[in-house]
Motif scaffolding. Sequence first.
Motif, PDB file in Angstrom:
ATOM      1  N   MET A 123       0.761  -1.488  -0.579  1.00 56.07           N
ATOM      2  CA  MET A 123      -0.087   0.127   0.017  1.00 56.07           C
ATOM      3  C   MET A 123       1.152   0.988  -0.286  1.00 56.07           C
ATOM      4  O   MET A 123       0.979   2.037  -0.656  1.00 56.07           O
ATOM      5  N   GLY A 124       1.556   1.281   0.582  1.00 55.59           N
ATOM      6  CA  GLY A 124       3.021   2.504   0.757  1.00 55.59           C
ATOM      7  C   GLY A 124       3.722   2.435  -0.892  1.00 55.59           C
ATOM      8  O   GLY A 124       3.471   3.438  -0.923  1.00 55.59           O
ATOM      9  N   LEU A 125       4.072   1.415  -1.019  1.00 58.26           N
ATOM     10  CA  LEU A 125       4.551   1.638  -3.252  1.00 58.26           C
ATOM     11  C   LEU A 125       3.334   2.612  -3.490  1.00 58.26           C
ATOM     12  O   LEU A 125       3.663   3.527  -4.563  1.00 58.26           O
ATOM     13  N   GLU A 126       1.631   1.945  -3.258  1.00 52.38           N
ATOM     14  CA  GLU A 126       0.866   2.745  -3.906  1.00 52.38           C
ATOM     15  C   GLU A 126       0.881   4.203  -4.146  1.00 52.38           C
ATOM     16  O   GLU A 126       0.755   4.918  -5.055  1.00 52.38           O
ATOM     17  N   LEU A 127       0.856   4.522  -3.013  1.00 49.43           N
ATOM     18  CA  LEU A 127       0.640   6.037  -1.910  1.00 49.43           C
ATOM     19  C   LEU A 127       1.904   6.741  -3.223  1.00 49.43           C
ATOM     20  O   LEU A 127       1.610   7.378  -3.474  1.00 49.43           O
ATOM     21  N   MET A 128       3.097   5.636  -3.048  1.00 49.90           N
ATOM     22  CA  MET A 128       4.215   6.547  -3.700  1.00 49.90           C
ATOM     23  C   MET A 128       3.891   6.967  -5.273  1.00 49.90           C
ATOM     24  O   MET A 128       4.187   8.044  -5.167  1.00 49.90           O
ATOM     25  N   LEU A 129       3.881   5.504  -5.826  1.00 53.64           N
ATOM     26  CA  LEU A 129       2.942   5.937  -7.845  1.00 53.64           C
ATOM     27  C   LEU A 129       1.685   7.668  -7.017  1.00 53.64           C
ATOM     28  O   LEU A 129       2.056   7.975  -8.675  1.00 53.64           O
ATOM     29  N   VAL A 130       0.697   7.245  -6.592  1.00 50.95           N
ATOM     30  CA  VAL A 130       0.276   7.866  -6.738  1.00 50.95           C
ATOM     31  C   VAL A 130       0.030   9.862  -6.647  1.00 50.95           C
ATOM     32  O   VAL A 130       0.022  10.529  -7.557  1.00 50.95           O
ATOM     33  N   ALA A 131       0.996   9.955  -5.469  1.00 47.78           N
ATOM     34  CA  ALA A 131       1.497  10.824  -5.352  1.00 47.78           C
ATOM     35  C   ALA A 131       2.603  11.765  -6.880  1.00 47.78           C
ATOM     36  O   ALA A 131       2.483  12.571  -7.043  1.00 47.78           O
ATOM     37  N   ALA A 132       3.717  10.483  -6.861  1.00 49.60           N
ATOM     38  CA  ALA A 132       4.263  10.756  -8.101  1.00 49.60           C
ATOM     39  C   ALA A 132       3.316  11.384  -9.115  1.00 49.60           C
ATOM     40  O   ALA A 132       3.809  12.109 -10.057  1.00 49.60           O
ATOM     41  N   THR A 133       1.832  11.006  -9.513  1.00 48.57           N
ATOM     42  CA  THR A 133       1.018  11.110 -10.684  1.00 48.57           C
ATOM     43  C   THR A 133       0.626  12.479 -10.474  1.00 48.57           C
ATOM     44  O   THR A 133       0.355  13.065 -11.615  1.00 48.57           O
ATOM     45  N   LEU A 134       0.381  12.929  -8.741  1.00 47.81           N
ATOM     46  CA  LEU A 134       0.093  14.043  -8.712  1.00 47.81           C
ATOM     47  C   LEU A 134       1.128  15.268  -9.369  1.00 47.81           C
ATOM     48  O   LEU A 134      -0.094  16.488  -9.518  1.00 47.81           O
ATOM     49  N   ALA A 135       1.990  15.036  -9.034  1.00 53.21           N
ATOM     50  CA  ALA A 135       2.816  16.102  -9.233  1.00 53.21           C
ATOM     51  C   ALA A 135       2.739  16.090 -10.589  1.00 53.21           C
ATOM     52  O   ALA A 135       3.430  17.328 -11.379  1.00 53.21           O
ATOM     53  N   LEU A 136       3.073  15.744 -11.302  1.00 53.36           N
ATOM     54  CA  LEU A 136       2.871  14.935 -12.969  1.00 53.36           C
ATOM     55  C   LEU A 136       1.593  15.591 -13.388  1.00 53.36           C
ATOM     56  O   LEU A 136       1.650  16.436 -14.271  1.00 53.36           O
ATOM     57  N   VAL A 137       0.550  15.367 -13.218  1.00 53.32           N
ATOM     58  CA  VAL A 137      -0.975  16.334 -13.197  1.00 53.32           C
ATOM     59  C   VAL A 137      -0.623  17.785 -13.287  1.00 53.32           C
ATOM     60  O   VAL A 137      -1.190  18.235 -13.760  1.00 53.32           O
ATOM     61  N   ALA A 138       0.332  17.862 -11.892  1.00 56.18           N
ATOM     62  CA  ALA A 138       0.125  19.415 -12.121  1.00 56.18           C
ATOM     63  C   ALA A 138       0.685  19.966 -12.612  1.00 56.18           C
ATOM     64  O   ALA A 138       0.702  21.126 -12.655  1.00 56.18           O
ATOM     65  N   PHE A 139       2.242  19.730 -12.821  1.00 50.98           N
ATOM     66  CA  PHE A 139       3.284  20.700 -13.927  1.00 50.98           C
ATOM     67  C   PHE A 139       1.945  20.283 -15.253  1.00 50.98           C
ATOM     68  O   PHE A 139       2.621  21.425 -16.268  1.00 50.98           O
ATOM     69  N   SER A 140       2.003  18.673 -15.437  1.00 53.84           N
ATOM     70  CA  SER A 140       1.314  19.189 -17.071  1.00 53.84           C
ATOM     71  C   SER A 140       0.738  20.316 -17.008  1.00 53.84           C
ATOM     72  O   SER A 140      -0.204  20.960 -18.186  1.00 53.84           O
ATOM     73  N   ARG A 141      -1.077  20.417 -16.312  1.00 49.51           N
ATOM     74  CA  ARG A 141      -1.462  21.421 -16.258  1.00 49.51           C
ATOM     75  C   ARG A 141      -1.090  23.035 -15.991  1.00 49.51           C
ATOM     76  O   ARG A 141      -1.627  23.595 -16.844  1.00 49.51           O
ATOM     77  N   PHE A 142      -0.056  23.528 -15.213  1.00 46.76           N
ATOM     78  CA  PHE A 142       0.379  24.540 -14.597  1.00 46.76           C
ATOM     79  C   PHE A 142       0.806  24.957 -16.044  1.00 46.76           C
ATOM     80  O   PHE A 142       1.394  26.063 -16.980  1.00 46.76           O
ATOM     81  N   ASN A 143       2.223  24.048 -17.033  1.00 44.47           N
ATOM     82  CA  ASN A 143       2.296  23.899 -18.370  1.00 44.47           C
ATOM     83  C   ASN A 143       1.341  24.325 -19.822  1.00 44.47           C
ATOM     84  O   ASN A 143       1.655  24.110 -20.621  1.00 44.47           O
ATOM     85  N   ALA A 144      -0.205  23.627 -19.082  1.00 35.24           N
ATOM     86  CA  ALA A 144      -1.011  23.663 -20.681  1.00 35.24           C
ATOM     87  C   ALA A 144      -0.407  22.961 -21.457  1.00 35.24           C
ATOM     88  O   ALA A 144      -0.585  22.899 -22.927  1.00 35.24           O
ATOM     89  N   THR A 145       0.218  21.435 -21.455  1.00 35.09           N
ATOM     90  CA  THR A 145       0.300  20.938 -22.246  1.00 35.09           C
ATOM     91  C   THR A 145      -0.728  19.152 -21.235  1.00 35.09           C
ATOM     92  O   THR A 145      -0.979  19.124 -20.963  1.00 35.09           O
TER      93      THR A 145
END
Lengths: 165, 102
Positions: B35-57
């Motif tokens: 479950m900890g591993l899953e949580l780490m993966l989800v945290a990484a996806t959150l950063a990716l989505v945020a960067f993607s949104r703020f860079n409009a890509t």
Amino acid sequence: MFNALFVFIAVFTVVCALGAMLSRNTVDAAMCLLLCLAGVAGLFVALHAFLLAFLLLLVYAGAVVTLFLFIIMLIDVRGAAVPPRRRIATAAGAAALVLVVAGLASLATRGRLSLPPPPPGLPVGESLKAYAELLFTTYLLPVQLIGFLLLIAMLGVIALSRKAP
Amino acid sequence: MITASLNAYIGLSAILFAIGFLGVLLRRNALVIFMGLELMLVAATLALVAFSRFNATMDGDVFVFFILTVAAAEVAVGLAIVVALFRRRGTIQVDELDSLKN
């Protein structure tokens, strides 16, 4: 900077994540993980990634957490004695905590991530089209590789879960 | 309407990743480690989505697709290994699985 709704969802997500990692009961941990994932899906909606929020709920809440619950049911680990913590693990945890706090402090004080606020997102239909276009043009090879990876994972799971003779 | 700066999303992602990492370090139950591993993966996806949104890509969003798929495959294989381990050893406490130690 950020408003009350963001703070609410963020605190909810973090508290549920802590509950998932620290609770003694494995079923409670799985349920907390489920709530935490729902919070992250809410943040995805705030970031206008509607499809990803839906997929996150579908894949994680629908498949992964359910799988966890089935496995917990299958291998009954209740009543396992809780051994005392090793000192080195506690020290490593403390060091990691210090590193994270330092990283967050430097992000808050010296971070230069001040991008302009994003433009209004595409309407849902348009954004689906954009996903499809990227997946089937630029990222066609990764899509096929991922499909192959899923096939291999499926074969691996079947091979692993055969009864040993 | 939720408004937050990129810094807030990245900080939240770092906190979630740290919590998952804490679980992996401190817990002995193999399921909770997963479950900890899953949580780490989800945290990484959150950063990716945020960067993607703020860079409009869209590229970060598409990458999250792949992370979700790999995470699902990883959970399936990992839990199959846990079940096989439990059948053979009768425990999933990672402390007691030390037959390679000596």
